[in-house]
Enzyme design. Structure first.
Site, PDB file in Angstrom:
ATOM      1  CD  GLU A 168      -2.849   1.612   2.889  1.00 50.62           C
ATOM      2  OE1 GLU A 168      -1.663   1.002   3.691  1.00 50.62           O
ATOM      3  OE2 GLU A 168      -3.290   2.067   2.375  1.00 50.62           O
ATOM      4  CD1 TRP A 178      -5.853   0.648  -0.659  1.00 51.98           C
ATOM      5  CD2 TRP A 178      -7.343   2.133   0.109  1.00 51.98           C
ATOM      6  NE1 TRP A 178      -6.007   2.120   0.601  1.00 51.98           N
ATOM      7  CE2 TRP A 178      -6.427   2.878   1.333  1.00 51.98           C
ATOM      8  CE3 TRP A 178      -8.954   2.997   0.196  1.00 51.98           C
ATOM      9  CZ2 TRP A 178      -6.779   4.157   1.430  1.00 51.98           C
ATOM     10  CZ3 TRP A 178      -9.220   4.224   0.956  1.00 51.98           C
ATOM     11  CH2 TRP A 178      -7.984   4.628   1.789  1.00 51.98           C
ATOM     12  CE1 TYR A 210      -4.790   9.444   3.443  1.00 49.73           C
ATOM     13  CE2 TYR A 210      -5.510   7.884   1.967  1.00 49.73           C
ATOM     14  CZ  TYR A 210      -4.881   8.528   3.243  1.00 49.73           C
ATOM     15  OH  TYR A 210      -6.085   8.186   4.363  1.00 49.73           O
ATOM     16  NE  ARG A 228      11.235  27.509  13.244  1.00 54.71           N
ATOM     17  CZ  ARG A 228      12.098  28.390  13.447  1.00 54.71           C
ATOM     18  NH1 ARG A 228      12.231  28.491  14.573  1.00 54.71           N
ATOM     19  NH2 ARG A 228      11.725  29.822  12.423  1.00 54.71           N
ATOM     20  CB  CYS A 250      -7.346   8.060   8.260  1.00 52.67           C
ATOM     21  SG  CYS A 250      -9.235   8.152   7.364  1.00 52.67           S
ATOM     22  NE  ARG A 287     -11.073  12.599   7.514  1.00 49.48           N
ATOM     23  CZ  ARG A 287     -11.447  11.511   7.722  1.00 49.48           C
ATOM     24  NH1 ARG A 287     -12.286  11.874   8.615  1.00 49.48           N
ATOM     25  NH2 ARG A 287     -11.544  10.958   7.164  1.00 49.48           N
ATOM     26  CB  CYS A 332      -7.616   6.832  15.229  1.00 52.05           C
ATOM     27  SG  CYS A 332      -6.681   8.445  14.866  1.00 52.05           S
ATOM     28  CG  ASP A 333     -10.376   1.481  12.053  1.00 51.70           C
ATOM     29  OD1 ASP A 333     -10.873   0.476  13.255  1.00 51.70           O
ATOM     30  OD2 ASP A 333     -11.427   0.565  12.166  1.00 51.70           O
ATOM     31  CG  ASN A 388      -3.525   4.226   9.363  1.00 49.56           C
ATOM     32  OD1 ASN A 388      -4.389   3.674   9.930  1.00 49.56           O
ATOM     33  ND2 ASN A 388      -2.946   4.360   8.388  1.00 49.56           N
ATOM     34  CG  HIS A 399     -13.197   5.791  16.027  1.00 52.81           C
ATOM     35  ND1 HIS A 399     -12.847   6.384  15.144  1.00 52.81           N
ATOM     36  CD2 HIS A 399     -13.344   4.897  14.834  1.00 52.81           C
ATOM     37  CE1 HIS A 399     -12.953   6.598  14.008  1.00 52.81           C
ATOM     38  NE2 HIS A 399     -12.564   5.009  13.576  1.00 52.81           N
ATOM     39  CB  ILE A 400     -12.530   0.393  19.719  1.00 55.77           C
ATOM     40  CG1 ILE A 400     -11.321   1.019  20.365  1.00 55.77           C
ATOM     41  CG2 ILE A 400     -12.911  -0.790  19.437  1.00 55.77           C
ATOM     42  CD1 ILE A 400     -11.348   0.017  21.455  1.00 55.77           C
TER      43      ILE A 400
HETATM   44  N1  LIG Z   1     -13.608   1.923   8.806  1.00 59.20           N
HETATM   45  C1  LIG Z   1     -12.022   1.789   8.398  1.00 59.20           C
HETATM   46  N2  LIG Z   1     -11.442   1.390   8.692  1.00 59.20           N
HETATM   47  C2  LIG Z   1     -10.126   1.529   8.287  1.00 59.20           C
HETATM   48  O1  LIG Z   1      -8.784   0.988   8.829  1.00 59.20           O
HETATM   49  C3  LIG Z   1      -9.863   1.931   6.934  1.00 59.20           C
HETATM   50  C4  LIG Z   1     -11.002   2.641   5.731  1.00 59.20           C
HETATM   51  N3  LIG Z   1     -12.566   1.991   6.985  1.00 59.20           N
HETATM   52  N4  LIG Z   1     -11.269   2.964   4.696  1.00 59.20           N
HETATM   53  C5  LIG Z   1     -10.456   2.583   4.454  1.00 59.20           C
HETATM   54  C6  LIG Z   1      -8.832   2.229   3.962  1.00 59.20           C
HETATM   55  C7  LIG Z   1      -8.649   0.126   4.573  1.00 59.20           C
HETATM   56  N5  LIG Z   1      -7.794   0.809   5.230  1.00 59.20           N
HETATM   57  C8  LIG Z   1      -7.843  -1.150   5.693  1.00 59.20           C
HETATM   58  C9  LIG Z   1      -9.209  -2.133   5.470  1.00 59.20           C
HETATM   59  C10 LIG Z   1      -9.197  -3.427   5.727  1.00 59.20           C
HETATM   60  C11 LIG Z   1      -8.390  -3.868   6.216  1.00 59.20           C
HETATM   61  C12 LIG Z   1      -8.374  -5.240   7.199  1.00 59.20           C
HETATM   62  O2  LIG Z   1      -9.010  -6.197   7.187  1.00 59.20           O
HETATM   63  N6  LIG Z   1      -7.375  -5.598   7.607  1.00 59.20           N
HETATM   64  C13 LIG Z   1      -7.073  -7.333   7.997  1.00 59.20           C
HETATM   65  C14 LIG Z   1      -5.930  -7.324   7.132  1.00 59.20           C
HETATM   66  C15 LIG Z   1      -6.445  -7.404   5.704  1.00 59.20           C
HETATM   67  C16 LIG Z   1      -4.574  -8.234   4.537  1.00 59.20           C
HETATM   68  O3  LIG Z   1      -3.865  -7.609   4.586  1.00 59.20           O
HETATM   69  O4  LIG Z   1      -5.430  -8.268   3.765  1.00 59.20           O
HETATM   70  C17 LIG Z   1      -6.498  -7.525   9.325  1.00 59.20           C
HETATM   71  O5  LIG Z   1      -6.750  -8.358  10.021  1.00 59.20           O
HETATM   72  O6  LIG Z   1      -5.408  -6.164   9.666  1.00 59.20           O
HETATM   73  C18 LIG Z   1      -7.011  -2.888   7.130  1.00 59.20           C
HETATM   74  C19 LIG Z   1      -7.332  -1.243   6.285  1.00 59.20           C
HETATM   75  C20 LIG Z   1      -7.961   1.404   6.374  1.00 59.20           C
HETATM   76  N7  LIG Z   1      -8.473   2.236   5.866  1.00 59.20           N
HETATM   77  O1  LIG Z   2      -5.706   4.805   7.059  1.00 55.65           O
HETATM   78  C1  LIG Z   2      -6.877   4.581   7.492  1.00 55.65           C
HETATM   79  C2  LIG Z   2      -7.951   4.871   7.002  1.00 55.65           C
HETATM   80  C3  LIG Z   2      -8.756   5.360   7.503  1.00 55.65           C
HETATM   81  N1  LIG Z   2      -9.364   4.702   8.787  1.00 55.65           N
HETATM   82  C4  LIG Z   2     -10.602   4.797   9.455  1.00 55.65           C
HETATM   83  C5  LIG Z   2     -11.378   5.640  10.187  1.00 55.65           C
HETATM   84  C6  LIG Z   2     -12.526   5.991   9.723  1.00 55.65           C
HETATM   85  O2  LIG Z   2     -12.675   4.750  11.654  1.00 55.65           O
HETATM   86  C7  LIG Z   2     -13.075   5.526   8.859  1.00 55.65           C
HETATM   87  C8  LIG Z   2     -12.897   6.085   7.720  1.00 55.65           C
HETATM   88  O3  LIG Z   2     -13.843   7.057   7.928  1.00 55.65           O
HETATM   89  P1  LIG Z   2     -14.582   8.768   8.172  1.00 55.65           P
HETATM   90  O4  LIG Z   2     -16.107   8.615   8.050  1.00 55.65           O
HETATM   91  O5  LIG Z   2     -13.933   9.335   6.643  1.00 55.65           O
HETATM   92  O6  LIG Z   2     -14.193   9.292   9.186  1.00 55.65           O
HETATM   93  O7  LIG Z   2     -11.465   4.566   8.455  1.00 55.65           O
HETATM   94  C9  LIG Z   2      -7.867   4.740   9.668  1.00 55.65           C
HETATM   95  O8  LIG Z   2      -8.169   4.633  10.545  1.00 55.65           O
HETATM   96  N2  LIG Z   2      -7.135   4.489   8.733  1.00 55.65           N
END
Ligand SMILES: Nc1nc(=O)c2c([nH]1)NC[C@@H]1CN(c3ccc(C(=O)N[C@@H](CCC(=O)O)C(=O)O)cc3)CN21
Ligand SMILES: O=c1ccn([C@H]2C[C@H](O)[C@@H](COP(=O)(O)O)O2)c(=O)[nH]1
Length: 264
Positions: free
Chosen positions: A58, A80, A94, A126, A146, A166, A168-169, A177, A207-208
């Site tokens: 990625e 994605w 990005y 800076r 994000c 901004r 954070c899942d 990330n 958030h979780i």
């Molecule tokens: N809700 C949400 N969370 C995110 O982290 C996120 C988004 N949306 N939308 C855009 C991108 C896509 N990203 C993602 C999407 C999927 C995984 C995921 O499913 N990870 C799995 C492994 C998948 C794999 O490597 O094939 C994991 O268990 O970490 C991780 C980041 C990060 N971003």
């Molecule tokens: O790199 C990434 C991309 C996305 N996320 C997460 C953060 C949120 O849970 C969603 C995006 O939803 P918004 O409503 O646009 O905030 O994806 C992440 O953690 N890292």
């Protein structure tokens, strides 16, 4: 990875229920910071096995300036897919903003190339910033950035990098990330003949998701392993010439993977 576990714990303990865009619902807090000194090892989560290949591919895709998922899919990376249209396009996300930001007067700006030139020419500057947050382009993006801004700094021959994220899942996105920006920091340092320093992660809405709570609780029962080290096996002539095979994570010991559904 103590800072990561501490922040997970804080969101569990102090988070408030929030109805979010995806409809899944989260426990949310605002504002958080984690610091990782790259001298202590490569910051990759060890309390669940991470799929590092997806993260590296990625990052190389961002650096290509690519915003279509086909190149990822050809390399078996599907993270994605849910956001792409039927042609595989995500809009000016990005890669576009990093490598080809188009200004109002029609100039094309390669922020990554300019950053590397600035670090080399004026390490005390800076103004070493890269922004993916382009308000004019937001309506065309499949998802608003994000990880939207990062800044570097050179102190004592070490390159430091701070990211502002901004949204954070914490369970799925943030481990990706952290590893991704730590790797970008190492690549930038190598290109500028500096040592990698500290990676600072700063989060906004931290958030979780409600369907990740059980997974997070399980993860927090596990004892972290010592961090592995990341080796970059050669020094490519430019930031554009890194390949997946150039990276080797040495000594990655991790607990079994924990599955979680991504909120779309
Ligand atoms: N809700 C949400 N969370 C995110 O982290 C996120 C988004 N949306 N939308 C855009 C991108 C896509 N990203 C993602 C999407 C999927 C995984 C995921 O499913 N990870 C799995 C492994 C998948 C794999 O490597 O094939 C994991 O268990 O970490 C991780 C980041 C990060 N971003
Ligand atoms: O790199 C990434 C991309 C996305 N996320 C997460 C953060 C949120 O849970 C969603 C995006 O939803 P918004 O409503 O646009 O905030 O994806 C992440 O953690 N890292």
């Amino acid at each position: 990875m103590k800072p990561y576990h501490d922040l997970l714990r804080r969101v569990l303990d102090e988070g408030v229920e929030q109805h979010d865009r995806t409809g899944v619902g989260t426990l949310a807090t605002f504002g958080g910071q984690m610091r990782f000194d790259l001298a202590d090892g490569f910051p990759v989560v060890t309390t669940k096995k991470l799929h590092l290949r997806s993260i590296i591919v990625e990052l190389l895709w961002f650096l290509r300036g690519d915003t279509n998922v086909r190149w990822l899919q050809e390399r078996k990376v599907s993270i994605w897919d849910e956001w792409a249209d039927d042609k595989g396009d995500l809009g000016p996300v990005y890669g576009k903003q990093w490598r080809d930001w188009v200004t109002a007067d029609g100039r094309h700006i390669d922020q990554i190339k300019q950053l590397i030139e600035l670090i080399k020419k004026d390490p005390a500057s800076r103004r070493q910033l890269v922004s993916a947050w382009n308000p004019g382009d937001l309506p065309q993006m499949a998802l608003a950035p994000c990880h939207c801004l990062f800044q570097t700094s050179v102190l004592n021959g070490r390159l430091n990098l701070q990211l502002y994220q901004r949204s954070c899942d914490m369970f799925l996105g943030v481990p990706f990330n952290i590893a991704s920006y730590a790797l970008l920091l190492m690549m930038l340092a190598q290109q500028c003949d500096l040592e990698p320093g500290v990676f600072v992660w700063t989060g906004g809405d931290v958030h979780i998701y409600s369907n990740h709570i059980e997974q997070v609780k399980l993860q927090l029962t596990r004892e972290p392993y010592p961090l592995p080290t990341m080796q970059i096996k050669r020094r490519p002539a430019s930031i554009d010439q890194y390949e997946y095979e150039d990276f080797e994570l040495v000594g990655y010991q991790a607990h079994p993977h924990i599955k979680g559904a991504v909120a779309v």
